[in-house]
Design a protein around this motif. Structure first.
Motif, PDB file in Angstrom:
ATOM      1  N   THR A 240       0.855  -1.194   0.000  1.00 11.38           N
ATOM      2  CA  THR A 240       0.000   0.000   0.000  1.00 11.38           C
ATOM      3  C   THR A 240       0.885   1.236   0.000  1.00 11.38           C
ATOM      4  O   THR A 240       1.952   1.261   0.640  1.00 11.38           O
ATOM      5  N   LYS A 242       0.996   5.587   0.384  1.00  9.08           N
ATOM      6  CA  LYS A 242       0.362   6.839   0.814  1.00  9.08           C
ATOM      7  C   LYS A 242       1.285   7.980   0.428  1.00  9.08           C
ATOM      8  O   LYS A 242       2.480   7.952   0.759  1.00  9.08           O
ATOM      9  N   HIS A 244       2.294  11.923   0.750  1.00  8.81           N
ATOM     10  CA  HIS A 244       2.161  13.030   1.689  1.00  8.81           C
ATOM     11  C   HIS A 244       2.961  14.224   1.194  1.00  8.81           C
ATOM     12  O   HIS A 244       3.872  14.092   0.372  1.00  8.81           O
ATOM     13  N   LEU A 251      -2.418  14.121   3.535  1.00  7.56           N
ATOM     14  CA  LEU A 251      -2.494  12.893   2.745  1.00  7.56           C
ATOM     15  C   LEU A 251      -3.030  13.242   1.364  1.00  7.56           C
ATOM     16  O   LEU A 251      -4.185  13.648   1.211  1.00  7.56           O
ATOM     17  N   SER A 254      -4.051   7.684  -1.190  1.00  8.94           N
ATOM     18  CA  SER A 254      -3.764   6.372  -0.629  1.00  8.94           C
ATOM     19  C   SER A 254      -4.223   5.329  -1.635  1.00  8.94           C
ATOM     20  O   SER A 254      -5.364   5.376  -2.111  1.00  8.94           O
ATOM     21  N   SER A 256      -3.801   1.013  -2.908  1.00  8.57           N
ATOM     22  CA  SER A 256      -3.316  -0.348  -2.675  1.00  8.57           C
ATOM     23  C   SER A 256      -3.213  -1.140  -3.972  1.00  8.57           C
ATOM     24  O   SER A 256      -2.873  -2.311  -3.946  1.00  8.57           O
ATOM     25  N   GLY A 307       0.129   9.177   9.586  1.00 12.53           N
ATOM     26  CA  GLY A 307       0.158  10.312   8.673  1.00 12.53           C
ATOM     27  C   GLY A 307       0.189  11.666   9.339  1.00 12.53           C
ATOM     28  O   GLY A 307       0.273  12.674   8.640  1.00 12.53           O
TER      29      GLY A 307
END
Length: 825
Positions: A240, A242, A244, A251, A254, A256, A307
């Motif tokens: 996964t 994310k 930033h 965030l 996100s 996967s 996060g």
């Protein structure tokens, strides 16, 4: 009470080839000018092995191993780690053991060409032994740029060779993130298949923390689309991602499923030009999924695994630029250790409090020792060091110290009586001791001798009730006096290593003592000299004495008592004293008051605290809103407001106008607010101008009218305030009429003769269309009937009865007759 101090646990004598390591540090430190060689040094998790990656003149790896002395005597020959290839080394990693009982270390040396050599350290065979050599990358043309170890995965960033048809923009995205499982067993090291987790990405530095991998952009690579403004958090176990941003750690996305970098950032590619995140000057994993970040703004932050970006500590201004590029940081339980140049900061991560600041002789590299993970440890060119807790210097009650303290009492008494003496004869200690009229210093000297003798013998004898009360009331003063003399004695005997700590403690004790009593001119001169000679120590002492704390949101708090604030905020100067010197009067020099001294110190070391300190001082002074809005009050040197005293510390040049504006606004005085507003108008900071106007127009009707008139003049002269007109019209005072508005506009219109044509070239003049909402609002208010006096002017529904009327003169004759009858009767 304990102090945190840096203590050397070993020099390089316990390491094989320790002398060579010293020579290496000396040679590299003298040759390298911009970046320290510590950035190429790695330590094993148990602190027993030091690995130095050599780049020039040829690539290589130097290893230094710590042995027990008895074992070193038995081993006549040490088998060193000798690499089998000459390719450039990217990094070294330690492979976790499958069996916890197996203490042997397995080291992986990763080369730039994708080869890996696995070595194992065996004490029984006195050195390093090569296990095997394997290929990390599938492609022979691939190049490894960064590598890390995350659980049982080897993570690396791999550069693929550019194709012939690729453009310069595409060449920036020729990297990919790969992973491979690794397992150490009795037969050696077994690797799994290569899996590419992310394609077509820019160059990333891989940092593993717990079960997460942080992909930080390489600041040396200039990307054409600004993707260096974001970083990625990746879970190798679940694949996964994310994305930033470091400016607010928001965030961005996100995912996967996505494994292509270009598709991953497509959704927010338009937001990248608007982001302006600070640069990442340093980083360190915490081992539990979090990441420590040192930003170019001076903030030390921790990036949580969920996060969130939490600020921990703000370095002093210009600390990073003044200390060069070398820094190191690490987390030890709840203490953050940070080295900036040759200064070691120890921070409590729970509240952001600075526990200790230690000066270093040389730059150092912080590392975590798995055998003692709670203590900060550091490697420097002279050896390994650990931060320990040491007791403050204890008081030694000897006969010499007792005599010195008694002598100090009489010397202070001489100064006290001399200042109040009308005679020109110089008073000496001998005269004071022999004279029968000065009983106070003799009594105090006797009390001090008794206190020291009781402390030395620790007798449990009880004195009379009167003497007990006297000793208990003087306990704190006597203890501080003894401690002060002990510190002075320790400074004389201290080594150069401990002198700085003693000096800082002495400065803090002296400042606390001076601010705790009557501050006369001589003491004020002494306080000024302390701040001039020891500015850094004085700044630390100010924070300790006033208990100044910043909560991270900009507000400042202090736990100092009201008596201390009364001394700090005293008028500009105490009354002048004349000292007698050999029968002649000598006038002492004028010095800065205490408040100005503190403001100077804050402006030098933490200028962003100055407006907050002014607010704190005004609160302690008891200024209320009613007293601050007074007009026409004459100001003298004794009644000078605090904001004007704080403004005197700013230099005359306009480089600190933002601080000047903040100080003027913090005063909450009408003249100061209008002065700040004019400065902002001169700088064309219109958004800030409207914020100040909206904030202070509610304070006073007179100030509201003055601010609105000033902004209406600006509206008449240019069109820069057009986006804020709706807000400005809401600030219009109730007593403003259409006539007064038009008069202000007409008086401030720019000269129309400047325009050659009938129309304005750039549309900079005000138009009726802009003023129409304001005029309509004021006209409606003028034509609307006022109900303020409706209860007074409202007539009753039933009129009152009419009084009886009589002919003119009838009433006068009737009164005359009644008076006559009363007289006759």
């Amino acid at each position: 009470m304990t102090l945190l101090a840096l203590e050397q646990v070993t020099d390089f004598g316990d390491f094989t080839k320790g002398k060579d390591l010293k020579e290496f540090f000396k040679r590299e430190y003298s040759n390298i000018s911009t970046q320290s060689c510590l950035s190429e040094v790695r330590l094993s998790p148990d602190g027993r092995h030091i690995h130095v990656i050599v780049r020039q003149p040829k690539s290589g790896l130097m290893t230094y191993d710590k042995y027990q002395r008895a074992h070193l005597m038995q081993c006549q020959k040490h088998v060193d780690l000798e690499l089998t290839r000459n390719a450039p080394i990217v990094d070294v990693i330690y492979i976790p053991q499958s069996k916890p009982d197996d203490a042997a270390s397995v080291l992986g040396v990763i080369f730039e060409n994708g080869k890996v050599e696995f070595w194992k350290f065996l004490e029984s065979r006195s050195g390093w032994h090569l296990l095997q050599t394997v290929d990390l990358c599938n492609s022979p043309r691939a190049k490894v740029v960064s590598v890390s170890m995350c659980q049982n995965f080897i993570i690396w960033c791999e550069e693929r060779p550019p194709s012939e048809n690729s453009s310069s923009v595409c060449s920036n995205f020729r990297f990919c993130i790969c992973k491979k499982t690794v397992d150490v067993n009795e037969g050696g090291v077994s690797l799994g298949n290569v899996k590419i987790a992310l394609h077509n990405n820019p160059r990333y530095t891989t940092i593993s923390s717990g079960d997460l991998v942080y992909l930080l952009p390489d600041m040396q690579e200039n990307s054409s689309v600004g993707v260096s403004k974001v970083f990625i958090v990746w879970s190798p176990e679940y694949d996964t991602f994310k994305v930033h941003s470091a400016c607010s750690c928001t965030l961005m996305k996100s995912s996967s499923k996505e494994s292509d970098f270009k598709r991953l950032v497509t959704d927010f590619i338009g937001l990248l030009p608007t982001l302006n995140p600070p640069d990442i000057c340093g980083f360190s994993p915490t081992g539990c999924g979090d990441l420590l970040l040192l930003l170019s703004t001076g903030w030390v932050c921790i990036m949580k695994r969920d996060g969130c970006l939490r600020n921990i500590y703000k370095l002093p201004d210009n600390c990073l630029s003044a200390s060069g590029t070398q820094n190191s940081l690490n987390m030890y339980s709840e203490i953050l250790a940070l080295t900036i140049g040759r200064t070691l900061f120890l921070i409590d991560t729970k509240c952001g409090l600075e526990l200790e600041r230690i000066s270093l002789k040389t730059e150092g590299l912080l590392f975590v020792n798995s055998l003692d993970s709670h203590s900060p440890q550091m490697l420097s060119e002279t050896g390994l060091f650990v931060v320990t807790q040491t007791q403050k210097p204890s008081s030694t009650h000897s006969e010499d110290s007792s005599a010195l303290l008694v002598e100090t009492v009489f010397e202070e008494a001489c100064k006290y009586y001399q200042q109040r003496s009308l005679s020109s004869t110089q008073l000496t200690v001998e005269k004071l001791k022999k004279g029968g009229m000065f009983q106070a210093p003799i009594s105090l000297a006797a009390i001090l001798r008794d206190y020291l003798s009781n402390q030395k013998t620790k007798t449990g004898q009880k004195h009379s009730s009167g003497q007990e009360r006297l000793m208990s009331s003087l306990e704190s003063e006597l203890r501080s006096l003894v401690l002060l003399e002990d510190i002075k004695t320790s400074m004389v005997k201290a080594s150069e290593k401990d002198l700085a700590n003693y000096c800082e403690t002495l400065v803090q004790q002296e400042i606390c003592r001076l601010l705790g009593g009557e501050l006369e001119r001589e003491n004020l001169q002494y306080l000024n000299s302390i701040f001039q000679l020891f500015p850094t120590y004085s700044w630390h002492a100010v924070q300790a004495v006033l208990h100044l704390r910043c909560n991270g949101e900009g507000s400042l708090s202090s736990k100092a008592p009201a008596e201390l604030w009364k001394i700090i905020l005293s008028p500009v100067q105490p009354t002048a004293n004349f000292a007698h010197c050999n029968g002649q009067q000598k006038h002492t020099t004028v010095n800065l008051p205490v408040f100005e001294l503190l403001c100077h110190s804050i402006f030098k070391f933490q200028p962003s605290w100055l407006p907050r300190f002014l607010e704190l001082a005004q609160q302690q002074m008891g200024t209320t809103s009613t007293s601050s809005w007074s007009y026409g009050v004459k100001e003298s040197s004794e009644s000078l407001p605090l904001y004007k005293r704080a403004l005197t510390v700013l230099p005359c040049k306009g480089s600190n106008q933002h601080l000047e504006v903040e100080l003027l606004l913090c005063s909450e005085r009408p003249k100061a607010i209008m002065q700040a507003l004019r400065i902002l108008i001169e700088q064309s900071q219109w958004e800030r101008v409207t914020q100040v106007a909206e904030r202070f127009c509610q304070k006073s009707p007179l100030l509201n009218k003055e601010i609105f008139s000033a902004l209406l003049c600006e509206v008449s002269q240019h069109r820069d305030l057009d986006p804020y007109l709706d807000l400005l019209w809401t600030l219009c005072p109730e007593d403003m009429t259409v006539t007064s508005i038009l008069n202000i506009v007409l008086k401030n219109l720019p000269d129309s003769t400047q325009n050659s044509g009938p129309f304005e070239a750039h549309g900079s003049q005000v138009t009726i269309g802009l003023l129409k909402p304001l005029l309509r609002k004021v006209l409606q208010r003028e034509t609307k009937p006022s109900h303020r006096y409706a209860d007074i002017l409202q007539s009753p529904t039933v009129p009152p009865l009419t009084p009886p009327r009589q002919p003119k003169g009838l009433s006068r004759d009737t009164e005359h007759k009644e008076t006559k009858q009363r007289t006759s009767s």
